[in-house]
Design an enzyme around this catalytic site. Structure first.
Site, PDB file in Angstrom:
ATOM      1  N   HIS A  73      36.421  43.289  22.747  1.00  0.00           N
ATOM      2  CA  HIS A  73      37.727  42.865  22.238  1.00  0.00           C
ATOM      3  C   HIS A  73      37.816  43.112  20.737  1.00  0.00           C
ATOM      4  O   HIS A  73      36.808  43.064  20.026  1.00  0.00           O
ATOM      5  CB  HIS A  73      37.984  41.388  22.556  1.00  0.00           C
ATOM      6  N   HIS A 111      41.077  43.910  17.319  1.00  0.00           N
ATOM      7  CA  HIS A 111      42.475  44.183  16.963  1.00  0.00           C
ATOM      8  C   HIS A 111      42.668  45.666  16.663  1.00  0.00           C
ATOM      9  O   HIS A 111      42.675  46.081  15.506  1.00  0.00           O
ATOM     10  CB  HIS A 111      42.868  43.368  15.726  1.00  0.00           C
TER      11      HIS A 111
END
Ligand SMILES: *[C@@H]1O[C@H](CO)[C@@H](O)[C@H](O)[C@H]1NC(C)=O
Ligand SMILES: *[C@@H]1O[C@H](CO)[C@@H](O)[C@H](O)[C@H]1NC(C)=O
Ligand SMILES: *[C@@H]1O[C@H](CO)[C@@H](O)[C@H](O)[C@H]1NC(C)=O
Length: 337
Positions: free
Chosen positions: A131, A133
């Site tokens: 994970h 951004h």
């Protein structure tokens, strides 16, 4: 003469018995070796059988699954990732955060290549949930096997307001952290009224580029091609995209679809205290005037179009997946017999 004959006899008998004893010893040694070999073979047979059985289970449990959650900031992603971190030990998979310097949302070409190669071949981490951004990345451009992309999307104005107050007041996740705009008490409504840069509607241009990807046009606020591309990727290249407002159903669907990673996620999400933990402090509802002004902008309209599109698609999948009667399928008429 006689004594010489006796000595000869004696020597012959002695030699023959020596030779017999030697072979007797050799034979018993060989028998011992055969016994050891038989033992080790039966042992290795059982090990082989066990590992074959393990392999069968391994294949069944899709142990090489790689999930990428390229989380959009301020969409409830921390709650979701928290669940994954709590489950990873029990379900025996890895969770890895991808930290890109200076919070850049796009990777350089060389890093794209490195990242794709690394994730694809790093077998000791599989199954894995990555994970971070960053914008959607098309693995097929690099000739690699596509991982399973997932994401969560939120109403664009809600997300902007949440981010606005987050910079000023932080959240209850890391309350001690002093945020960039700490001490600034201007409300969102005031900000919009005065056309300040922090509430510039162009700041909402984030979910479209996150789903659009690594092309230049993706990052031009209001670009029509970017919106089309984002919708296309959302449907074709994402396993599932949930919405912040229905996070529990998103987790439910993931648990049903990829139990290898998300087994027990729903129970955990509903019972743990952490799941509802991250909430931005100090929110004031936007006034009607603010909402109207924002909704007039092209960027809001396009971001909202993507949100509505995602919501519709999510509800469509949800009806099939979480309906009253669980759907099943079977194979039949298998030929040749
Ligand atoms: C990412 O890495 C930088 C530098 O190593 C570090 O200062 C920062 O705290 C990291 N970010 C997160 C979210 O962990
Ligand atoms: C992936 O990157 C990590 C960190 O740089 C490294 O330790 C690992 O060996 C790499 N794996 C592969 C298969 O390249
Ligand atoms: C939730 O918090 C309460 C009190 O803060 C605590 O007693 C309880 O054990 C927590 N539950 C879980 C599942 O962590």
């Amino acid at each position: 003469m006689i004594s010489n004959l006796r000595l000869g006899w004696f020597l012959t008998i002695f030699c023959v018995s020596c030779i017999l004893m030697f072979y007797q010893l050799q034979i018993s040694r060989l028998y011992e070796q055969i016994r050891i070999l038989e033992l080790s073979q039966s042992k290795s047979n059982t090990i082989l059988k066990e590992s074959q059985e393990n392999n069968k289970e391994t294949i069944n449990r899709d142990d090489d699954v790689v999930v990428i959650y390229n989380r959009v900031p301020k969409t409830g992603s921390t709650s979701f990732v928290g669940v994954a971190y709590d489950l990873c030990k029990k379900n025996n998979f890895h969770v890895l955060h991808i930290n890109i310097t200076a919070n850049n949302h796009v990777l350089s070409l060389s890093n794209q290549y490195k990242f794709v190669q690394n994730i694809t071949h790093w077998d000791s981490m599989k199954p894995a949930l990555y994970h971070g951004h960053f914008a959607f990345l098309d693995f097929s451009r690099f000739g690699a096997k596509k991982p399973l992309f997932i994401n969560i999307i939120r109403k664009p104005l809600d997300r902007l307001i949440s981010y606005y107050y987050f910079l000023r007041y932080g959240d209850n996740f890391r309350p001690y952290l002093v945020r960039r705009k700490h001490g600034d008490t201007m409300t969102f409504n005031e900000c919009v009224k005065r056309n300040q840069p922090d509430c510039d509607p162009n700041n909402m241009w984030l979910q479209v580029p996150f789903f659009c990807g690594h092309a230049a046009n993706c990052w031009k606020a209001g670009n029509k091609w970017a919106l089309t591309e984002a919708k296309k990727n959302l449907v074709n290249n994402y396993l599932l995209v949930g919405v912040t407002e229905e996070l529990d159903d998103f987790i439910k669907m993931l648990e049903l679809t990829i139990p290898r990673i998300f087994k027990g996620a729903v129970d955990h999400y509903l019972t743990s205290n952490k799941s509802h933990l991250r909430q931005t402090v100090q929110k004031e509802m936007p006034s009607e005037e603010t909402v109207k002004k924002i909704q007039k902008t092209t960027v809001w309209q396009m971001e909202n179009e993507l949100y509505e599109f995602a919501l519709d698609h999510f509800h469509f999948l949800k009806r099939q997946t979480l309906g009253d009667r669980p759907q099943k399928f079977i194979y039949e008429k298998i030929r040749p017999k």
